[in-house]
Scaffold this motif. Structure first.
Motif, mmCIF file in Angstrom:
data_model
loop_
_atom_site.group_PDB
_atom_site.id
_atom_site.type_symbol
_atom_site.label_atom_id
_atom_site.label_comp_id
_atom_site.label_asym_id
_atom_site.label_seq_id
_atom_site.Cartn_x
_atom_site.Cartn_y
_atom_site.Cartn_z
ATOM 1 N N GLN A 85 -8.256 2.062 -3.610
ATOM 2 C CA GLN A 85 -7.315 1.097 -4.164
ATOM 3 C C GLN A 85 -6.157 0.819 -3.210
ATOM 4 O O GLN A 85 -5.822 -0.331 -2.947
ATOM 5 N N ASP A 86 -5.557 1.917 -2.687
ATOM 6 C CA ASP A 86 -4.346 1.727 -1.893
ATOM 7 C C ASP A 86 -4.684 1.855 -0.410
ATOM 8 O O ASP A 86 -4.869 2.960 0.091
ATOM 9 N N SER A 146 -2.531 4.271 1.842
ATOM 10 C CA SER A 146 -2.679 5.718 1.802
ATOM 11 C C SER A 146 -4.084 6.143 2.186
ATOM 12 O O SER A 146 -4.339 7.316 2.356
ATOM 13 N N SER A 147 -5.010 5.202 2.312
ATOM 14 C CA SER A 147 -6.345 5.662 2.674
ATOM 15 C C SER A 147 -6.579 5.596 4.176
ATOM 16 O O SER A 147 -7.675 5.838 4.644
ATOM 17 N N LEU A 148 -5.526 5.268 4.915
ATOM 18 C CA LEU A 148 -5.644 5.321 6.372
ATOM 19 C C LEU A 148 -4.715 6.410 6.882
ATOM 20 O O LEU A 148 -3.549 6.460 6.505
ATOM 21 N N PHE A 153 -5.962 -5.117 18.617
ATOM 22 C CA PHE A 153 -5.010 -4.300 17.864
ATOM 23 C C PHE A 153 -5.552 -2.914 17.560
ATOM 24 O O PHE A 153 -4.998 -2.187 16.737
ATOM 25 N N ALA A 203 -3.188 -0.045 17.488
ATOM 26 C CA ALA A 203 -2.019 -0.071 16.608
ATOM 27 C C ALA A 203 -2.211 0.958 15.497
ATOM 28 O O ALA A 203 -3.328 1.419 15.236
ATOM 29 N N TYR A 204 -1.095 1.321 14.888
ATOM 30 C CA TYR A 204 -1.162 2.298 13.792
ATOM 31 C C TYR A 204 -1.187 1.571 12.450
ATOM 32 O O TYR A 204 -0.682 0.440 12.342
ATOM 33 N N HIS A 232 0.493 1.573 9.793
ATOM 34 C CA HIS A 232 1.696 1.030 9.162
ATOM 35 C C HIS A 232 2.143 -0.264 9.809
ATOM 36 O O HIS A 232 3.047 -0.919 9.321
ATOM 37 N N GLU A 233 1.521 -0.632 10.916
ATOM 38 C CA GLU A 233 1.923 -1.868 11.584
ATOM 39 C C GLU A 233 1.158 -3.080 11.041
ATOM 40 O O GLU A 233 1.365 -4.187 11.501
ATOM 41 N N PHE A 234 0.273 -2.820 10.072
ATOM 42 C CA PHE A 234 -0.514 -3.910 9.500
ATOM 43 C C PHE A 234 -0.049 -4.232 8.092
ATOM 44 O O PHE A 234 0.572 -3.394 7.428
ATOM 45 N N GLN A 238 -4.636 -6.605 5.707
ATOM 46 C CA GLN A 238 -5.266 -6.165 6.959
ATOM 47 C C GLN A 238 -5.701 -4.723 6.864
ATOM 48 O O GLN A 238 -6.770 -4.348 7.349
ATOM 49 N N ARG A 289 -14.157 0.513 8.180
ATOM 50 C CA ARG A 289 -14.544 1.909 8.238
ATOM 51 C C ARG A 289 -15.753 2.154 7.344
ATOM 52 O O ARG A 289 -16.673 2.898 7.704
ATOM 53 N N MET A 340 0.846 -9.863 11.063
ATOM 54 C CA MET A 340 1.491 -9.139 12.147
ATOM 55 C C MET A 340 1.720 -10.052 13.342
ATOM 56 O O MET A 340 0.793 -10.640 13.886
ATOM 57 N N LYS A 387 5.420 -8.392 18.239
ATOM 58 C CA LYS A 387 5.739 -7.001 17.952
ATOM 59 C C LYS A 387 4.930 -6.079 18.846
ATOM 60 O O LYS A 387 3.731 -6.268 19.039
ATOM 61 N N ILE A 405 2.829 -3.124 19.750
ATOM 62 C CA ILE A 405 1.942 -2.343 18.894
ATOM 63 C C ILE A 405 1.768 -0.951 19.468
ATOM 64 O O ILE A 405 2.147 -0.672 20.597
ATOM 65 N N GLY A 406 1.174 -0.115 18.609
ATOM 66 C CA GLY A 406 0.883 1.236 19.062
ATOM 67 C C GLY A 406 2.053 2.171 18.910
ATOM 68 O O GLY A 406 2.152 3.188 19.579
ATOM 69 N N ARG A 407 3.009 1.819 18.052
ATOM 70 C CA ARG A 407 4.088 2.766 17.808
ATOM 71 C C ARG A 407 3.610 3.776 16.799
ATOM 72 O O ARG A 407 3.406 3.468 15.638
ATOM 73 N N ARG A 459 -4.441 12.743 -0.869
ATOM 74 C CA ARG A 459 -4.261 11.362 -0.424
ATOM 75 C C ARG A 459 -5.607 10.762 -0.045
ATOM 76 O O ARG A 459 -6.537 11.462 0.360
ATOM 77 N N ASP A 460 -5.693 9.424 -0.172
ATOM 78 C CA ASP A 460 -7.003 8.770 -0.075
ATOM 79 C C ASP A 460 -7.662 8.931 1.286
ATOM 80 O O ASP A 460 -8.871 9.017 1.387
ATOM 81 N N PHE A 461 -6.835 9.020 2.344
ATOM 82 C CA PHE A 461 -7.514 9.063 3.650
ATOM 83 C C PHE A 461 -8.258 10.377 3.850
ATOM 84 O O PHE A 461 -9.256 10.422 4.559
#
Lengths: 315, 324, 572, 285
Positions: free
Chosen positions: A94-95, A98-100, A142, A145-146, A148-150, A154, A162, D1, D5, D7-9, D177-179
């Motif tokens: 769902q979220d 939090s799933s990444l 991208f 990228a991490y 939180h940057e999306f 996205q 995944r 995005m 910006k 990226i990769g921070r 947590r989901d991940f």
């Protein structure tokens, strides 16, 4: 006919204990999903939908019943024996945020799938990651990228990337849209549909939103308080809902014409710790009769492929 | 709730047994004995020249006579059982180092002193610390905030044994208004309590500041603002109340820490508290007293935690729900 | 802010009223003594307070430390000097009004000797009494064999194991004090609590808070109560003495070198400072270890000659000490501390020290074993120890390691056999001005042990440990055999000089002529000072006290600088 | 995005960004680094050996020759401060690493495996938590003898419980947590999940706890030295120097002020870093 069924769930049960109390999270849930089709699983929050998803994907162990995946009973397989099956089914949560894993780049997150299953060389893995990102509509540049940057949409695309990375046949979508804006929801639905067509995926699509389910699913299962109360193909269910609960659910779906007939639900859903005697829906049911308080109705096939668990309807 | 408390008390008893066993094993393995130290002290004070080693050896020969009096000749397990029995029946016998006092008497005499001082120090810390914290939080990022925060940090970084020296010089030397040493009169409490309250003032003010800032950011506070509550009402009625609750959790450990963490302050001001007794008991191998103090302080710590949990239970409705 | 000021102000007023109240009675407050129990058998801390005011023996010291009659009305000494008969004064009373009788003395002395009671290592004159040592060491179990006899309610007779002219002086020491039998038998341990403690001296104990203070009050039943000027004595057991003194909270404190510069700058304090010599020698001595270097006299002399004691006294002690070349201070008659021959032999001379070391085979400290100083946490800041280390390292080029242990651990470690050369540090204090105070028979036997070669000493210790084991196991035969072997080692392998000391002391103890006796002791002292090496005298510290000018306190040079007695304190 | 910006921070560079905004924290960090450097290089920086005696210069107030004055033996207080700093840092880091090793392992195991393992481990943690740590520190140092290692062990023996509790709590919340579920659903094994998914995500609070715990450890050590149980003299320690200095405050105030000041300064700078870290970790973007 049988061989077309990819996953089959029989009398699935799950109880959680909370202190001395026992929560009946999932009680006797059975359904089949055919290869390449989508089953929509609907119900209010707390009805046990997500538990069913986690049971099927073996994140939690069942307390009864069987899960048969492509003809193999995977209910009690050890983690080692399960590993080949893990490749074939995936889940989208769902979220997306939090799933990444916030500590990994999105490229690594997808690459993890190959690393876990030891697939491909380094170069191949990189290539696959880029292809997958492209496929779900993310610029492959991208990949470093991490999460939180999306944006949320996205992120959900990355989750989907995944999920399909291992060419899985079966994907459970556990309310993948509910944390997204409506405009984004449509894009994700489109993506899911496209992927299904392209890759021949089978979906278990969990949602509390009947409208979305109606759009995506081939058949629909309705859950209430851990029990399946109605199961049917999409057409039958929407044209001829039988269970009083389904009827109330449907009535709250806004239609384009705006002809909305309000059937209000009385009260809150009862606690799954002490489910009511008899039919779980009886305290809120507009058509309640004496028998509903005494006996628990069983899911029965009323007409071809349309199952209902209701004393009134079954009569 | 009653059931919960009973269960907790059960665990406290279990924990105490484990603690006493561990302490017993450790204490029995401490090198040196009370008697040898007695001889050492006797020597240091009088004609102990280094040459009379043979004399010491002779005194060591009569150890057993002496030990019989303290029950040292019996096997270890029996000693442990005797100790536990003494603990339960509140008859722990005389201390080695203070042979005219039984251990119950020592604890009955010293605990109230340490406890009073700790409570007073914490009270002062609350009286001063909370307003400071509130002030800093309300004027966040102003010079007042910076001043208070800096003060809080500096004060909480100075150990109380250094603070003791400073307050002594401040209030009894440079501004000679208080006695440096002694016990019995109310004014004797002022300096030790003061010396010990600085650390807690720092931590309470710091804690109050952060938790009030947190509370002010919460939704319900915004709602209260939106509803048009007056500033005073919002801050003191809602935010304060909710940020005070977590404060309870740090008070318990703080008090129990102060009860024993005061050896130096006690020595400096002449406070007849528990801290000095323990470090002296350990230093002179007064086994019965060491054992008793460890267990009793463990008990204090556990009871403090229990009290905090009970208070917390009554203060915070959320906990009440989640704990059934 | 205004409220804060108000609080401060009211505090000022409040406390000044407290301070303002004048005393009707004369109170002497001092920062001194330490200890945990008033039970005399524990021999620590408070026994000195007993001596200074609580309890009085048959003999007491006047303010110049001459033995005068205390509880005794008269005494007679047998011709051979071994039987002492004391008549107790009829007006002697305990602080509860009871009469002081000969039975109280018998009870008290036997209480202290009894191995069942508390124990210290100091026994003073009690050791002279026949069979007393054996009873205390549990060799004999019958207290009636101890040479104490009550002739009637007011007459007590001591039989000694030889003529000991200093026995009279030691009667003023706490091991020969009376104890109040009825209260101890009734109350047990509680008899030693404040309020319960029954004493016969000029003061009685009225209050005691451990770690805080004790309070003595004038004993109205004391026979000489009229001459006791101070009504109340308060002893403070903690805090910062110098600060308390300057805040006028105490009237007497000890001061050290650190305070001297401040005192000298302050005209009032300078006037209140009293310094006097003290019969203490700080010294270091061997632990048990085996190393040929330390059997070599040249090495030992070098080690002593390499310590610049003058410099240490001047800078570290700021003049509050003088170099010591003997383990017996020059305050003891018969001491050879200032004997030119002794001083010359050990005077600081780094060149000679290096030369001696080189002769012994360790030029420039090369090949010399690492020396360990085994010290306890109480000595961690002792400047003397660090100074010795620095002197040896600088002047001889040897390496010194300081092993610092917690006191209790140290008390075990120092009796263990060390693998490397190890020294421990201590102070020797002598309680009364008599040549026998340092040179007891015991001590002379100790000299034999001290003169053994390191490997013989280690062997002796090993055998003693075996002997203890055997005794524990109940193997009497083996134990006595071992005892014989130990005795053999001590008497055959010790140096002739040491045996000479022993015979001189034995002779001196049998001598009644004071002049001859003194001469014998002097000879023994000199032999020891010149030949015994296992202990190195370092410095003889001085005492420095600050006393408020309204008090006049006679100090006891022989009792680490305590007042001779509280009864002698005069107010001005 | 937006493409503009950068990226990769990563998560960490984000925290670092936030941390950098807190000037006090950065100041603290710089100071901590300086202190650690000073501590490491004490043997080279100290103008005199810590136990070198200068008779002619006992109780010299701070001057050019002796930057922070000398003590009762004429030992250079500045050099002794440097060595004390070194000891404090060794004790602080040593004890904290032991605490981290024990606490992290047990907390991770308890939180990850749950069930009976968790129950037993948490019961032990509860017991240790209720131990009077000050008393046990004393007894443990007595039993083990003085020295760095026994101080580490004594402090860690009671200190690990807090860390284990923290790690367990963090592991529990991260585990759900989901991940983590997603990784498990993909067939990742326990070890992979623990070390690649859970550990990196709980390390933030652990680092905060390390930094905020170091001052406490240093205070425990100085408290132990105060009663003669800390590092072995003549090796200096702040507690020892403070105890030497307290009696002399009236006439040689520098003897107390120098070690106390250094102690406070060190604790403060560690606290600044800890607070900055906490703010940076708790702020959500």
């Amino acid at each position: 006919m049988e061989d077309k069924i990819l996953i089959s769930v029989k009398n699935l049960k799950k109880y959680f204990s909370r202190g001395k109390d026992i929560v009946h999270a999932v009680e006797d849930v059975s359904f089949n999903i055919r290869r390449g089709e989508t089953l929509g699983l609907v119900g209010e929050s707390g009805s046990g939908k997500s538990t069913v998803a986690r049971l099927i994907i073996r994140l939690i162990d069942t307390d009864g019943g069987n899960i048969i995946f492509d003809g193999v009973d995977i209910t009690t397989l050890s983690e080692k024996a399960l590993k080949p099956f893990r490749r074939r089914m995936q889940i989208v949560f769902q979220d997306p945020a939090s799933s990444l894993n916030p500590q990994m780049t999105v490229g690594t997150i997808i690459k993890e799938q190959f690393l876990i299953h030891k697939l491909g060389t380094k170069q191949e893995q990189e290539k696959w990651v880029e292809e997958l990102l492209e496929k779900v509509g993310i610029d492959p540049s991208f990949k470093d990228a991490y999460p939180h940057e999306f944006s949320g949409g996205q992120q959900q695309r990355i989750c989907i990337a995944r999920a399909i990375a291992l060419r899985s046949e079966f994907i459970i979508c556990d309310e993948p849209l509910s944390s997204l804006d409506v405009s984004i929801q449509a894009q994700i639905i489109k993506l899911l549909e496209d992927l299904q067509k392209e890759l021949g995926l089978t979906y278990l699509f969990i949602s509390h939103d009947l409208a979305v389910v109606k759009h995506l699913s081939d058949s629909i299962a309705v859950m209430y308080l851990g029990k399946l109360v109605e199961f049917s193909n999409k057409k039958d269910l929407f044209s001829n809902p039988l269970h009083p609960y389904t009827i109330t659910l449907l009535s709250s779906v806004p239609t384009i014409k705006g002809e909305e007939k309000e059937v209000e639900l009385k009260g809150e859903p009862p606690s799954p710790i002490n489910p009511p005697e008899g039919c779980p829906f009886n305290p809120r049911c507009p058509k309640k009769e004496d028998i509903c308080e005494r006996e628990t109705p069983i899911l029965e096939e009323i007409c071809e492929g349309h199952f209902v668990a209701c004393h009134i309807v079954q009569r | 709730m009653t059931q919960y408390i009973i269960k907790r008390i059960g665990w406290i008893i279990f924990n105490l047994l484990v603690l006493s066993l561990i302490a017993f094993i450790l204490i029995k393995n401490v090198p040196g004995s009370f008697l040898e130290l007695q001889i050492l002290i006797g020597q240091a004070g009088t004609m102990g020249t280094g040459l009379t080693i043979s004399e010491v050896e002779k005194v060591r020969g009569v150890e057993t006579e002496m030990m019989k009096r303290w029950g040292e000749d019996v096997p270890l397990w029996q000693q442990y059982l005797t100790f536990i029995k003494g603990l339960v029946t509140l008859d722990m016998g005389p201390s080695f180092r203070w042979p005219t006092q039984t251990i119950e008497e020592i604890i009955a005499n010293t605990f109230p002193v340490s406890f009073t001082i700790a409570i007073l120090a914490v009270t002062i810390a609350i009286i001063i610390g909370i307003p400071l914290g509130v002030l800093a939080a309300l004027k966040q990022n102003s010079w007042i905030d910076y001043l208070v925060s800096a003060l809080v940090m500096v004060v909480s970084a100075i150990p109380n044994y250094v603070m003791a020296v400073f307050v002594i010089f401040l209030f009894s030397f440079w501004i000679p208004i208080l006695p440096t040493y002694g016990w019995g009169q109310p004014k004797n409490y002022i300096l030790p309590v003061l010396a010990m309250s600085f650390g807690p003032i720092g931590s309470i003010a710091g804690y109050m500041r952060t938790s009030l800032l947190d509370a002010l950011k919460q939704d319900y506070i915004r709602t209260a603002w939106a509803k048009g509550g007056t500033e005073r009402h919002v801050i003191f009625g809602h935010a304060m109340k909710n940020s005070l609750i977590p404060l309870v959790t740090i008070l318990g450990p703080m008090i129990s820490h102060l009860i024993l963490g005061t050896v130096f302050v006690e020595g400096m001001f002449g406070v007849p508290g528990m801290g000095q007794y323990f470090s002296q008991a350990a230093g002179s191998r007064d086994y019965p007293l060491m054992m008793a103090q460890t267990v009793i302080f463990g008990l204090i710590l556990m009871i403090m935690n229990l009290i905090v949990d009970i208070i917390y239970f009554f203060l915070d409705p959320r906990i009440r729900v989640s704990r059934r | 802010m205004r409220r804060f000021l108000t609080i401060i102000l009211s505090l000022v007023i409040l406390s000044s009223t407290f301070l303002g109240t004048a005393y009707a009675e004369k109170v002497f407050r001092w920062s001194g003594s330490w200890g945990n129990t008033w039970d005399l058998s524990f021999h620590q801390g408070f026994i000195w307070v007993h001596m200074m005011g609580l309890t009085e023996g048959l003999i007491k010291w006047d303010k110049d430390m001459n033995p005068v009659k205390g509880m005794a009305e008269s005494y007679t000494i047998s011709k051979d000097g071994t039987v002492y008969t004391f008549k107790i004064r009829k007006d002697a009373k305990w602080s509860n009004g009871d009469k002081v009788t000969a039975y109280d003395f018998e009870y008290g002395i036997k209480y202290i000797l009894s191995p069942k009671n508390g124990r210290g290592s100091f026994f003073g004159g009690a050791w002279y009494i026949k069979n007393a040592k054996d009873y205390a060491n549990a060799v004999i179990s019958d207290p009636n064999q101890v040479g104490i006899k009550v002739l009637d309610e007011y007459t007590i007779q001591f039989t000694l194991d030889g003529p000991h002219p200093d026995f009279l002086t030691t009667c003023a020491l706490p091991t020969l004090y009376p104890m109040h039998r009825t209260s101890i038998e009734k109350l047990g341990n509680k008899a030693f609590d404040a309020g319960n403690l029954v004493t016969n001296g000029p003061y009685k104990l009225v209050g005691y808070t451990p770690n805080v203070e004790y309070i003595l009050e004038k004993n109205p039943y004391y026979y000489d109560a009229d001459k006791v000027e101070v009504d109340k004595i308060v002893g403070k057991l903690g805090g910062d003495p110098f600060l308390m003194y300057r805040r006028n909270e105490v009237d007497l404190i000890n001061v050290g070198a650190a305070q001297l510069p401040v005192i000298e700058k302050d005209p009032i304090l300078k006037k209140e400072l009293i310094t006097f010599p003290q019969s203490t020698v700080n010294l270091m001595y061997f632990s048990y270890f085996e190393h040929p270097a330390f059997d070599d006299r040249r090495v030992l002399t070098a080690l002593q000659k390499a310590i610049d004691k003058e410099k240490i006294c001047k800078f570290v002690y700021r003049g509050l000490a003088k170099p010591a070349y003997s383990v017996v201070t020059d305050l003891i008659p018969g001491s050879t501390a200032n004997d030119p021959e002794v001083v010359e032999k050990f005077r600081f001379d780094p060149e000679a020290a290096r030369k001696l070391l080189a002769e012994a085979g360790y030029p420039g400290g090369k090949g010399f074993p690492t020396v360990h100083f085994l010290i306890h946490s109480g000595q961690a800041n002792d400047p003397l120890i660090l100074a010795v280390k620095s002197e040896w390292e600088k002047n001889l080029g040897i390496k010194v390691i300081i092993d610092n242990y917690e006191q209790g651990v140290w008390s075990v470690k120092r009796f263990e056999i060390q693998s490397e050369p190890t020294f421990t540090f201590s102070g020797a204090s002598y309680l009364y001005p008599d040549p026998a105070a340092p040179l007891t028979l015991n001590y002379a036997e100790g000299c034999l042990v001290a003169s053994l070669k390191t490997k013989d000493l280690v062997e002796k210790v090993r055998l003693e440990k075996e002997q203890t084991e055997a005794l524990k196991a109940g193997d009497e035969k083996k134990a006595s055999e071992l005892a014989k072997r130990i005795h053999n080692i001590i008497y055959t392998r010790s140096t002739p000089e040491a045996r000479k000391i022993l015979s001189l002391v034995q002779q001196a103890q049998r001598t009644t002529d004071p002049k001859k006796r003194l001469e014998l002791y002097r000879q023994a002292n000199k032999i020891r000072d010149i030949n015994m090496y296992s202990s190195f005298p370092l410095v003889q510290p001085m005492s420095a006290r600050l006393v408020k000018s309204n008090f006049e306190v006679p100090f006891n040079k022989y009792l680490v600088g305590f007042p001779v007695g509280f009864a002698y304190i005069r107010t001005k | 995005m937006g493409n503009k910006k950068r990226i990769g921070r990563s998560y960490w560079s984000n925290i670092w960004e936030k941390f950098k905004r807190n000037k006090l924290a950065v100041f603290g960090l710089i100071f901590v680094c300086i202190l650690i450097l000073l501590g490491i290089s004490a043997p080279w920086l100290a103008p005199y050996p810590y136990d070198e005696v200068h008779y002619e210069a006992v109780w010299t107030p701070p001057c050019r020759e002796f930057l922070a004055g000398t003590d009762q033996l004429g030992r250079d207080i500045f050099s002794r401060l440097l060595y004390s700093l070194r000891n404090a840092i060794i004790v602080g880091l040593g004890a904290q690493s032991l605490i981290v090793v024990i606490g992290l392992t047990l907390g991770l195991i308890a939180g990850f495996y749950g069930g009976k393992t968790d129950n037993i481990l948490m019961r032990i943690v509860d017991i240790v938590y209720s131990f009077p740590s000050y008393l046990l520190n004393i007894i443990l140092v007595l039993v083990l003898g003085r020295g760095y290692f026994s101080i580490f062990v004594a402090i860690a023996a009671t200190g690990w419980a807090g860390m284990a509790r923290l790690v367990r709590g963090q592991t529990l919340s991260t585990k759900s947590r989901d991940f983590v579920e997603a990784a498990r659903a993909s067939g990742a094994g326990n070890n992979r999940i623990m070390f690649r998914y859970i550990l990196p995500n709980i390390i933030g609070p652990v680092i905060y706890s390390i930094f905020s715990g170091i001052p406490g450890v240093m205070l425990v050590e100085s408290g132990l030295s105060l009663i003669g149980l800390g590092v072995r003299p003549p090796m200096p320690s702040w507690g020892l120097m403070i105890s030497e200095g307290t009696g002399q405050f009236l006439y040689n105030p520098y003897m107390l002020l120098a070690p106390a000041g250094m102690l406070v300064l060190t604790i403060l700078s560690f606290n600044f870093v800890a607070f900055g870290l906490r703010d940076a970790l708790s702020a959500r973007e």
